[in-house]
Design a protein around this motif. Sequence first.
Motif, PDB file in Angstrom:
ATOM      1  N   VAL A 127       8.787  -1.597  -1.913  1.00 49.63           N
ATOM      2  CA  VAL A 127       8.608  -1.742  -0.495  1.00 49.63           C
ATOM      3  C   VAL A 127       9.754  -0.685   0.124  1.00 49.63           C
ATOM      4  O   VAL A 127       9.402  -0.034   1.034  1.00 49.63           O
ATOM      5  CB  VAL A 127       9.254  -3.262  -0.198  1.00 49.63           C
ATOM      6  CG1 VAL A 127       9.678  -3.201   1.492  1.00 49.63           C
ATOM      7  CG2 VAL A 127       8.503  -4.286  -0.381  1.00 49.63           C
ATOM      8  N   GLN A 128      10.890  -0.507  -0.506  1.00 47.01           N
ATOM      9  CA  GLN A 128      11.847   0.475   0.035  1.00 47.01           C
ATOM     10  C   GLN A 128      11.753   2.039  -0.338  1.00 47.01           C
ATOM     11  O   GLN A 128      12.138   2.854   0.029  1.00 47.01           O
ATOM     12  CB  GLN A 128      13.358   0.111  -0.561  1.00 47.01           C
ATOM     13  CG  GLN A 128      13.664  -1.363   0.072  1.00 47.01           C
ATOM     14  CD  GLN A 128      15.101  -1.574  -0.024  1.00 47.01           C
ATOM     15  OE1 GLN A 128      15.938  -0.498  -0.149  1.00 47.01           O
ATOM     16  NE2 GLN A 128      15.646  -2.687   0.133  1.00 47.01           N
ATOM     17  N   GLY A 129      10.530   2.259  -1.206  1.00 48.13           N
ATOM     18  CA  GLY A 129      10.295   3.460  -1.964  1.00 48.13           C
ATOM     19  C   GLY A 129       9.002   4.042  -1.103  1.00 48.13           C
ATOM     20  O   GLY A 129       8.561   5.015  -1.436  1.00 48.13           O
ATOM     21  N   GLN A 131       0.986  -1.134   0.029  1.00 46.81           N
ATOM     22  CA  GLN A 131       0.126   0.030  -0.274  1.00 46.81           C
ATOM     23  C   GLN A 131       0.970   1.217  -0.184  1.00 46.81           C
ATOM     24  O   GLN A 131       1.320   1.643   0.956  1.00 46.81           O
ATOM     25  CB  GLN A 131      -0.774  -0.081   1.364  1.00 46.81           C
ATOM     26  CG  GLN A 131      -1.931  -1.152   1.281  1.00 46.81           C
ATOM     27  CD  GLN A 131      -2.743  -1.165  -0.153  1.00 46.81           C
ATOM     28  OE1 GLN A 131      -3.277  -0.072  -0.519  1.00 46.81           O
ATOM     29  NE2 GLN A 131      -3.027  -2.442  -0.482  1.00 46.81           N
ATOM     30  N   THR A 132       0.953   1.995  -1.013  1.00 39.30           N
ATOM     31  CA  THR A 132       1.782   3.065  -1.302  1.00 39.30           C
ATOM     32  C   THR A 132       1.164   3.893  -2.361  1.00 39.30           C
ATOM     33  O   THR A 132       0.934   3.254  -3.426  1.00 39.30           O
ATOM     34  CB  THR A 132       3.236   2.871  -1.391  1.00 39.30           C
ATOM     35  OG1 THR A 132       3.916   4.073  -1.599  1.00 39.30           O
ATOM     36  CG2 THR A 132       3.384   1.885  -2.620  1.00 39.30           C
ATOM     37  N   GLY A 192       8.496  15.470  -4.190  1.00 39.27           N
ATOM     38  CA  GLY A 192       7.318  16.103  -4.700  1.00 39.27           C
ATOM     39  C   GLY A 192       6.228  16.054  -4.032  1.00 39.27           C
ATOM     40  O   GLY A 192       6.223  15.540  -2.858  1.00 39.27           O
ATOM     41  N   MET A 193       4.938  16.503  -4.590  1.00 35.65           N
ATOM     42  CA  MET A 193       3.920  16.581  -3.788  1.00 35.65           C
ATOM     43  C   MET A 193       2.794  15.529  -4.326  1.00 35.65           C
ATOM     44  O   MET A 193       1.663  15.573  -4.065  1.00 35.65           O
ATOM     45  CB  MET A 193       3.388  17.986  -4.025  1.00 35.65           C
ATOM     46  CG  MET A 193       4.155  19.039  -2.988  1.00 35.65           C
ATOM     47  SD  MET A 193       3.445  20.644  -3.179  1.00 35.65           S
ATOM     48  CE  MET A 193       4.044  20.976  -4.926  1.00 35.65           C
ATOM     49  N   GLY A 194       3.325  14.786  -5.258  1.00 37.13           N
ATOM     50  CA  GLY A 194       2.117  13.983  -5.851  1.00 37.13           C
ATOM     51  C   GLY A 194       2.518  12.469  -5.587  1.00 37.13           C
ATOM     52  O   GLY A 194       2.938  11.887  -4.743  1.00 37.13           O
TER      53      GLY A 194
END
Length: 266
Positions: A247-249, A206-207, A255-257
Amino acid sequence: MNSAYHSVLTIAGSDSGGCAGIQADIKSISANGAFAASVITATTAQNTRGVFDIHAIPVSHIRKQLIVVLEDIEFGAIKIGMLHSAEVIEMVKKTLREYPVKNIVLDPVMVATSGDRLLNKAALNSLKSFLSDAYLITPNIPEAEILIDKKIDFNNIVDAAKEIGNTFKTSVLLKGGHLEGSDQMTDTLFVYEIQKTVFVHNKRIQTKNTHGTGCTLSSAIAAQLSLGLHLEEAVKKACSYLNKTIVQGKDRILGMGNGPVEHFPK
């Protein structure tokens, strides 16, 4: 003893925000141990919030880029991203057929994140006629639905992958990220030459940092093919790599998006 680079050519557009396109391709190819060369088809004014302008590179210049690298460098694989017009698609198809290229991995970019179609009817027809030149195509669910003109869900995804592969005479990695309702994400690989179906499972993360995942995955597969892996192994390694980058990111900020994945996971 001198040794040759394992080289991959990426043909795609430039993302000024660095999350997708040529920029993501080069990072992914490099992270997977290959050397990246590039042919740029368009530049974009783009950031994490969207695409604000597109500047098409003249077709004659795209062809010149292709010719000079193909005449000088031997590539173990070629990755193709978005080709924005029928004219560009036909030129790339014609030019690649003039050289002994191998292992074309084509990401058939046709649908924006918003759900809007990116290709007009003429460009879509040209793209469909190009798919059989590819060793592997990597559509997501919305793109696959356009290719066979039917809805795809958990119940018919295997049949859909087979239908696409047999219709366009190429292997298919049908990406399952758009299918909701499971903690596990399953990509379906159909190996056309031997009519074999393989499932690749990874935990769903979930990201919002998934900008450029399609570019990253197809480039990773091309890199692994250039290193000499057979298709099934290359796809599994690339999918595992992509999962690590997500996973690592997932909690990083750019940025804002919608941010990128971490292309060089530790």
